[in-house]
Design a protein around this motif. Structure first.
Motif: not given
Length: 113
Positions: A65-76
């Motif tokens: 979950d943490f990884y997915v959140d960070k990935e979304e943040e960096f994609i944005i």
């Protein structure tokens, strides 16, 4: 120094806000240390296997979950940087970005990150 203590110390010094996002080794290690001797077989009792797998899955879900959140943040952030780069190249000012639906706070956050 043992791995767990060294890792915790390193984490506190470098990324304290990520402390609760890493895999918690303590309950898994405790279970492995306290396994009863088996009767010649290699496998521990099924209820201990289930407990270990449940704890491991919970920890992996937390990490994922943490990884997915960070990935979304960096994609944005990447999308905003591309948009801003494109806007600068096309000489579009920030008011047009706001008109396109990007809030000033959103732009300020990503411009200052």
């Amino acid at each position: 120094m043992k791995f767990g203590k060294e890792f915790t110390t390193h984490l506190e010094e470098t990324l304290p806000e990520w402390r609760d996002k890493y895999l918690c080794y303590k309950p898994l290690k405790k279970l492995l240390k306290n396994l009863p001797p088996t009767d010649g077989g290699d496998n521990p009792p099924p209820h201990l296997q289930d407990w270990f797998v449940r704890i491991l899955n919970e920890e992996l879900d937390k990490f994922n979950d943490f990884y997915v959140d960070k990935e979304e943040e960096f994609i944005i952030r990447l999308q905003v940087s591309f948009l801003l780069r494109y806007s600068i190249r096309r000489s579009i000012n920030q008011s047009k970005l706001i008109a396109a639906g990007y809030t000033p706070n959103f732009l300020e956050f990503y411009l200052n990150s």
